[in-house]
Design a protein around this motif. Structure first.
Motif, PDB file in Angstrom:
ATOM      1  N   ARG A  13       2.942   4.990  -3.982  1.00 25.40           N
ATOM      2  CA  ARG A  13       2.048   5.200  -2.926  1.00 25.40           C
ATOM      3  C   ARG A  13       1.947   4.006  -2.373  1.00 25.40           C
ATOM      4  O   ARG A  13       2.244   3.784  -0.971  1.00 25.40           O
ATOM      5  CB  ARG A  13       1.126   5.533  -4.006  1.00 25.40           C
ATOM      6  CG  ARG A  13       0.345   6.737  -3.055  1.00 25.40           C
ATOM      7  CD  ARG A  13      -1.501   7.487  -2.956  1.00 25.40           C
ATOM      8  NE  ARG A  13      -1.827   7.132  -4.123  1.00 25.40           N
ATOM      9  CZ  ARG A  13      -1.711   7.767  -5.288  1.00 25.40           C
ATOM     10  NH1 ARG A  13      -0.893   8.777  -5.773  1.00 25.40           N
ATOM     11  NH2 ARG A  13      -2.119   6.618  -6.095  1.00 25.40           N
ATOM     12  N   LYS A  14       1.893   2.108  -2.867  1.00 25.19           N
ATOM     13  CA  LYS A  14       1.212   2.085  -1.997  1.00 25.19           C
ATOM     14  C   LYS A  14       2.794   1.046  -1.725  1.00 25.19           C
ATOM     15  O   LYS A  14       2.973   0.741  -0.564  1.00 25.19           O
ATOM     16  CB  LYS A  14       1.269   0.401  -3.520  1.00 25.19           C
ATOM     17  CG  LYS A  14      -0.473  -0.435  -3.322  1.00 25.19           C
ATOM     18  CD  LYS A  14      -0.200  -1.133  -4.387  1.00 25.19           C
ATOM     19  CE  LYS A  14      -2.179  -1.293  -4.121  1.00 25.19           C
ATOM     20  NZ  LYS A  14      -2.547  -2.563  -4.883  1.00 25.19           N
ATOM     21  N   SER A  15       4.382   1.334  -2.421  1.00 17.63           N
ATOM     22  CA  SER A  15       5.283   0.728  -1.934  1.00 17.63           C
ATOM     23  C   SER A  15       5.439   1.908  -0.905  1.00 17.63           C
ATOM     24  O   SER A  15       6.344   1.308   0.063  1.00 17.63           O
ATOM     25  CB  SER A  15       6.096   0.796  -3.357  1.00 17.63           C
ATOM     26  OG  SER A  15       5.732   0.357  -4.247  1.00 17.63           O
ATOM     27  N   ARG A  16       4.805   3.017  -0.562  1.00 16.29           N
ATOM     28  CA  ARG A  16       5.736   4.116   0.697  1.00 16.29           C
ATOM     29  C   ARG A  16       4.612   3.368   1.554  1.00 16.29           C
ATOM     30  O   ARG A  16       5.241   3.228   2.930  1.00 16.29           O
ATOM     31  CB  ARG A  16       5.342   5.092   0.313  1.00 16.29           C
ATOM     32  CG  ARG A  16       6.900   6.234  -0.548  1.00 16.29           C
ATOM     33  CD  ARG A  16       6.525   7.035  -0.463  1.00 16.29           C
ATOM     34  NE  ARG A  16       5.216   7.308  -1.189  1.00 16.29           N
ATOM     35  CZ  ARG A  16       5.257   8.112  -2.402  1.00 16.29           C
ATOM     36  NH1 ARG A  16       6.321   7.762  -3.499  1.00 16.29           N
ATOM     37  NH2 ARG A  16       3.875   8.233  -3.222  1.00 16.29           N
ATOM     38  N   MET A  17       3.271   3.476   1.512  1.00 14.77           N
ATOM     39  CA  MET A  17       2.911   2.784   2.788  1.00 14.77           C
ATOM     40  C   MET A  17       3.676   1.291   3.044  1.00 14.77           C
ATOM     41  O   MET A  17       3.519   1.630   4.039  1.00 14.77           O
ATOM     42  CB  MET A  17       1.019   1.897   1.929  1.00 14.77           C
ATOM     43  CG  MET A  17      -0.244   1.793   3.081  1.00 14.77           C
ATOM     44  SD  MET A  17      -1.595   2.019   2.476  1.00 14.77           S
ATOM     45  CE  MET A  17      -1.520   0.163   1.111  1.00 14.77           C
ATOM     46  N   VAL A  18       3.814   0.823   1.676  1.00 11.97           N
ATOM     47  CA  VAL A  18       4.223  -0.994   3.047  1.00 11.97           C
ATOM     48  C   VAL A  18       5.668  -0.316   3.908  1.00 11.97           C
ATOM     49  O   VAL A  18       5.187  -1.031   4.465  1.00 11.97           O
ATOM     50  CB  VAL A  18       4.942  -1.348   1.730  1.00 11.97           C
ATOM     51  CG1 VAL A  18       5.177  -3.154   1.952  1.00 11.97           C
ATOM     52  CG2 VAL A  18       3.514  -2.255   1.506  1.00 11.97           C
TER      53      VAL A  18
END
Length: 76
Positions: A13-18
């Motif tokens: 989720r963090k990676s997609r947000m970045v």
């Protein structure tokens, strides 16, 4: 130590947000530069847009580093 499925999902989720933040910032920055040129905005506003984009990119680098550290530490 291996990451749990919940931790893996949180990292994904963090990676997609970045990725989304980077894409949106690039599009908004390019749009602001183009509109500024068309409207004839003062160069100080272009500099303001540049600083905002740099701040967003700096934030994405910090979050990416956190993701990398978490994955590295989970491999032992």
């Amino acid at each position: 130590m291996t990451l749990s499925p919940d931790q893996e999902q949180a990292l994904a989720r963090k990676s997609r947000m970045v990725a989304v933040v980077i894409a949106v910032v690039v599009v908004l920055w390019m749009g602001a530069q183009w509109i500024g040129g068309q409207v004839g905005l003062d160069p100080k506003f272009a500099f303001l847009f540049d600083l905002a984009a740099l701040a967003a990119f700096f934030w994405t680098m910090i979050v990416t580093y956190q993701i990398w550290r978490t994955r590295r530490d989970s491999r032992g």
